[in-house]
Scaffold this motif. Sequence first.
Motif, mmCIF file in Angstrom:
data_model
loop_
_atom_site.group_PDB
_atom_site.id
_atom_site.type_symbol
_atom_site.label_atom_id
_atom_site.label_comp_id
_atom_site.label_asym_id
_atom_site.label_seq_id
_atom_site.Cartn_x
_atom_site.Cartn_y
_atom_site.Cartn_z
ATOM 1 N N ARG A 1 0.447 -1.160 0.006
ATOM 2 C CA ARG A 1 -0.141 0.317 0.182
ATOM 3 C C ARG A 1 0.645 1.113 0.098
ATOM 4 O O ARG A 1 0.331 2.280 -0.737
ATOM 5 N N LEU A 2 2.064 1.122 1.365
ATOM 6 C CA LEU A 2 3.140 2.398 0.759
ATOM 7 C C LEU A 2 3.710 2.826 -0.687
ATOM 8 O O LEU A 2 3.635 3.405 -0.846
ATOM 9 N N SER A 3 4.217 1.162 -0.956
ATOM 10 C CA SER A 3 4.543 2.108 -2.347
ATOM 11 C C SER A 3 3.993 2.465 -3.315
ATOM 12 O O SER A 3 4.823 3.163 -4.352
ATOM 13 N N ALA B 1 3.299 10.090 -5.485
ATOM 14 C CA ALA B 1 3.849 11.268 -5.299
ATOM 15 C C ALA B 1 5.022 11.223 -6.567
ATOM 16 O O ALA B 1 5.688 12.833 -7.307
ATOM 17 N N ILE B 2 5.848 10.025 -6.841
ATOM 18 C CA ILE B 2 7.172 10.218 -8.061
ATOM 19 C C ILE B 2 6.710 10.743 -8.797
ATOM 20 O O ILE B 2 7.674 11.405 -9.433
ATOM 21 N N GLY C 1 5.969 15.143 -13.659
ATOM 22 C CA GLY C 1 4.652 16.114 -14.063
ATOM 23 C C GLY C 1 4.365 14.858 -14.673
ATOM 24 O O GLY C 1 2.993 15.275 -15.635
ATOM 25 N N LEU C 2 4.149 13.344 -14.517
ATOM 26 C CA LEU C 2 2.679 12.348 -15.104
ATOM 27 C C LEU C 2 1.858 12.662 -13.849
ATOM 28 O O LEU C 2 1.249 13.471 -12.934
ATOM 29 N N CYS C 3 1.015 12.352 -15.031
ATOM 30 C CA CYS C 3 -1.046 12.230 -13.706
ATOM 31 C C CYS C 3 -0.428 11.304 -12.545
ATOM 32 O O CYS C 3 0.540 10.425 -12.229
ATOM 33 N N PRO C 4 -1.307 11.708 -10.991
ATOM 34 C CA PRO C 4 -0.481 10.874 -10.849
ATOM 35 C C PRO C 4 -1.291 9.536 -9.867
ATOM 36 O O PRO C 4 -1.050 8.424 -10.026
ATOM 37 N N MET C 5 -1.601 9.168 -10.806
ATOM 38 C CA MET C 5 -2.463 7.511 -11.404
ATOM 39 C C MET C 5 -1.747 7.191 -11.979
ATOM 40 O O MET C 5 -2.634 5.264 -12.552
ATOM 41 N N HIS C 6 -0.764 7.816 -12.562
ATOM 42 C CA HIS C 6 -0.089 7.280 -14.301
ATOM 43 C C HIS C 6 -0.015 5.146 -13.540
ATOM 44 O O HIS C 6 -0.101 4.794 -14.764
#
Length: 263
Positions: A82-84, A90-91, A96-101
């Motif tokens: 879950r943490l990963s 965030a990374i 510059g990508l969507c957080p859900m990428h």
Amino acid sequence: MDDALEAASEFFDMPAERKAAFACADIRSPVRYDTSSKDGISKARSFLKHYANPLDHWVDSWPTQPATYRKKMGTYAVEIQRLSIQLMGAIVQGLGLCPMHLQEKLGAGLQFMALNNYPQGSSRAGDTVGLAPHSDIGFITILLQSSPGLEVTHHDDGGVWTPVPAIPGALHVHLGDHLEVLSNGRLRSLLHRAILNTDEERISIASIHGAAIDEKVGCAEELVDERHPRMYRESSFHDFLDFLPTNVKAYRRFVETLKIDSA
């Protein structure tokens, strides 16, 4: 975290014949114990490696001894998975990508756990390497360690190694080869090694997170343009496993073999 370290320690403390039941020469085995490895980097360690995501698919292949191993390590594995996903959100946003990428791919992706037991080193022999310099496959590795021994270096430091303190309650996050590929070289995978602790034996638990074993990872299209041409070929964790047996005599980082010659 404490329970996970305790479960790992109890496993390595078991009689050799019990641990040997999980010995296997096949690097694709879902559970594998060994006291050495044909990976070009193992120097002095014993290890237990197994897959963990989804937990209900893999946990029945894990050791049943010590009695609480599956419960303690399983709880830890689920929380670290879950943490990963949170960290990778965030990374990739920082890139510059969507957080859900990658959220869906990571949710159904690889979690590969490596439990390492390093013997106590001899002060007379100086700093003895337990695990030679290397970087990890996958997007990120989340590492838990019981005592000092981890060292890192920057790619341009000319081999200057920096000890990483073992802070109680702290986890260490290593960027992996596939994150270097995904970022098209904007991020670099972490070079690290393990030094034997002269005061005590050391336990570390590395949880490697990436795409599914056969899924190809390439440079994110949003990060490729005329100023930033594609720097790496696509590859999968399966490709990495195929690469390992060829890498024993002269160790190379897997990501270096993926670079596209721009000449």
